[in-house]
Write an enzyme that holds these catalytic residues in place. Structure first.
Site, mmCIF file in Angstrom:
data_model
loop_
_atom_site.group_PDB
_atom_site.id
_atom_site.type_symbol
_atom_site.label_atom_id
_atom_site.label_comp_id
_atom_site.label_asym_id
_atom_site.label_seq_id
_atom_site.Cartn_x
_atom_site.Cartn_y
_atom_site.Cartn_z
ATOM 1 N N ASN A 159 6.847 -0.259 10.591
ATOM 2 C CA ASN A 159 6.467 0.022 11.797
ATOM 3 C C ASN A 159 6.655 -1.671 12.611
ATOM 4 O O ASN A 159 6.702 -2.572 12.662
ATOM 5 C CB ASN A 159 4.840 0.326 12.508
ATOM 6 C CG ASN A 159 5.034 1.230 12.473
ATOM 7 O OD1 ASN A 159 5.673 2.647 12.907
ATOM 8 N ND2 ASN A 159 4.009 2.158 11.801
ATOM 9 N N ASN A 208 6.784 -7.511 12.177
ATOM 10 C CA ASN A 208 8.433 -7.491 11.149
ATOM 11 C C ASN A 208 9.290 -6.836 12.047
ATOM 12 O O ASN A 208 9.583 -6.766 10.732
ATOM 13 C CB ASN A 208 7.326 -6.022 11.301
ATOM 14 C CG ASN A 208 5.587 -5.327 10.568
ATOM 15 O OD1 ASN A 208 5.906 -5.690 9.877
ATOM 16 N ND2 ASN A 208 5.170 -3.994 10.306
ATOM 17 N N HIS A 263 7.787 7.266 17.171
ATOM 18 C CA HIS A 263 6.616 7.260 16.093
ATOM 19 C C HIS A 263 5.362 6.200 16.272
ATOM 20 O O HIS A 263 5.737 5.472 16.373
ATOM 21 C CB HIS A 263 7.223 6.964 14.925
ATOM 22 C CG HIS A 263 6.274 7.109 13.276
ATOM 23 N ND1 HIS A 263 4.943 8.331 13.286
ATOM 24 C CD2 HIS A 263 5.699 5.850 13.477
ATOM 25 C CE1 HIS A 263 4.421 7.599 12.850
ATOM 26 N NE2 HIS A 263 4.954 5.962 12.480
ATOM 27 N N GLY A 279 0.424 -0.790 0.003
ATOM 28 C CA GLY A 279 -0.566 0.132 -0.223
ATOM 29 C C GLY A 279 0.874 1.127 -0.506
ATOM 30 O O GLY A 279 0.573 2.283 -0.641
ATOM 31 N N ILE A 280 2.288 1.384 1.046
ATOM 32 C CA ILE A 280 2.857 2.142 0.511
ATOM 33 C C ILE A 280 3.965 2.684 -0.271
ATOM 34 O O ILE A 280 4.163 3.292 -0.885
ATOM 35 C CB ILE A 280 3.893 2.407 1.814
ATOM 36 C CG1 ILE A 280 2.814 2.689 3.126
ATOM 37 C CG2 ILE A 280 5.011 3.620 2.290
ATOM 38 C CD1 ILE A 280 2.986 2.240 4.544
ATOM 39 N N ASP A 321 3.843 12.420 11.330
ATOM 40 C CA ASP A 321 3.626 13.210 12.137
ATOM 41 C C ASP A 321 3.575 14.943 12.267
ATOM 42 O O ASP A 321 3.001 15.682 12.484
ATOM 43 C CB ASP A 321 4.426 12.704 13.496
ATOM 44 C CG ASP A 321 3.905 11.039 14.157
ATOM 45 O OD1 ASP A 321 3.287 10.529 13.575
ATOM 46 O OD2 ASP A 321 5.077 10.351 14.662
ATOM 47 N N ILE A 373 10.613 2.956 6.870
ATOM 48 C CA ILE A 373 8.175 3.088 7.384
ATOM 49 C C ILE A 373 8.246 1.695 8.404
ATOM 50 O O ILE A 373 7.180 2.374 8.994
ATOM 51 C CB ILE A 373 8.102 3.335 5.892
ATOM 52 C CG1 ILE A 373 8.680 4.087 4.714
ATOM 53 C CG2 ILE A 373 6.747 3.397 6.551
ATOM 54 C CD1 ILE A 373 8.032 4.655 3.766
#
Ligand code: NAI
Length: 305
Positions: A97, A72, A156, A12-13, A128, A95
């Site tokens: 998480n 992850n 984050h 998606g990213i 952010d 990126i």
């Protein structure tokens, strides 16, 4: 010759990020990878200057970023092994998480191979900052969200995200406005996760933020532009001198803060901005949570040996 690889490019990213970076004048070779077999990917990575990693699972409603750790962490570890073996000097932009923990994982893998340069590893917390400008604009239409930069420090995720709204020129927020803005900035990702209703988390805004951050790194490291500043989550040893007092006081090794970029990546970590009493309370709440997140990431590699 500037090669950039996106690990997780079909996601998606990854897809919109690839599209945006394809337009960069600084990138001569954009390599897109998305396979689960990380060592196979890694073998193909030689001579890559910059690696952006949006690989891994995103959140579903009700999940925190920390809930993603189990899956992850392993993905990031394997990709880092591949990077260190094939392009050890590359700038690594994370990126995936939970960023508070995945960046320490990358660092520990690189350390094991004697290849860790803290100036070259970044957690992308730009979203952010992007959200902050937007949410402030929604409250006060007289500001320009494109030029109003909000410094966001800490980490984050949730309470570790500390927006320094007191530094916006000319702004005086009421306590209610501060509560509202702070909560939206800290939990803005949840709005998207909820709205997508199980279909993922922020992708388009993240791709925009990721492309902006990657472009800043390339402009500094490739084109030698100076004065570029972004808030990013880094290992504080990237700038021993500027961070010595803060490290001694907080015992933190990683922190998101305004960073100036140079040819080697981090050139200077700016001192903490002056904090209001409200922001100091937020920072005090962020520090213990950050420590837990950092230890979790670090231990994932060190305890495995
Ligand atoms: P997605 O599930 O749409 O895409 C992830 C892609 O990674 C998939 O195509 C998958 O096949 C790939 N992948 C998995 N393991 C891989 C490996 N070992 N090597 C290469 N590719 C691999 O997820 P989405 O929405 O793109 O999110 C990706 C990550 O970004 C998530 O961890 C999410 O939490 C995080 N994220 C971070 C943000 C930030 O501000 N830093 C904001 C939003 C999301």
């Amino acid at each position: 010759m500037v090669k950039v690889v996106i690990c997780g490019a079909a996601g998606g990213i990854g897809q919109p990020l690839s599209l945006l970076l394809k337009q960069s004048d600084y990138i001569t070779h954009l390599a897109l990878y998305d396979v689960v077999n990380a060592p196979g990917v890694a073998a193909d990575l030689s001579h890559i200057n910059t690696v952006v990693i949006p690989a891994g699972v995103p959140r579903k409603p009700g999940m925190t970023r920390d809930d993603l750790f189990k899956i992850n962490a392993g993905i990031i570890r394997d990709l880092s092994e591949g990077i260190v073996k094939n392009c050890p000097g590359a700038f690594i932009l994370v990126i995936s998480n939970p960023v508070n923990s995945t960046v320490p994982i990358v660092a520990e893998v690189l350390k094991r191979h004697g290849a860790f340069d803290p100036r070259r590893v970044f957690g992308i917390s730009t979203l952010d900052v992007v959200r902050s400008s937007r949410f402030v604009y929604e409250l006060d239409n007289s500001i320009d969200p494109r030029s109003t930069r909000v410094t966001v420090i800490g980490g984050h995720s949730g309470v570790t995200i500390v927006p320094v709204l007191s530094q916006i020129p000319g702004q005086k927020f009421t306590k209610e406005q501060l509560d509202l803005l702070t909560h939206r900035i800290q939990y803005g990702g949840d709005e998207v996760v909820k709205a997508k209703d199980g279909a993922g988390s922020a992708t388009l805004s993240m791709a925009y933020a990721g492309a902006r951050f990657t472009s800043a790194i390339l402009e500094a490291t490739v084109a030698g532009k100076t004065g570029l500043v972004e808030s990013t989550y880094v290992n504080l040893h990237a700038d021993e001198e500027s961070t010595a007092a803060f490290r001694a006081k907080t015992q933190l090794e990683y922190f998101a803060q305004d960073v100036e970029f140079g040819r080697e990546g981090v050139s200077k970590i700016r001192p903490l901005p002056e904090l209001s009493a409200y922001e100091q309370t937020l920072l005090d709440a962020a520090i213990p949570e950050l420590k837990v997140n950092i230890t979790k990431g670090t231990a994932f590699i060190t305890d495995a040996s």
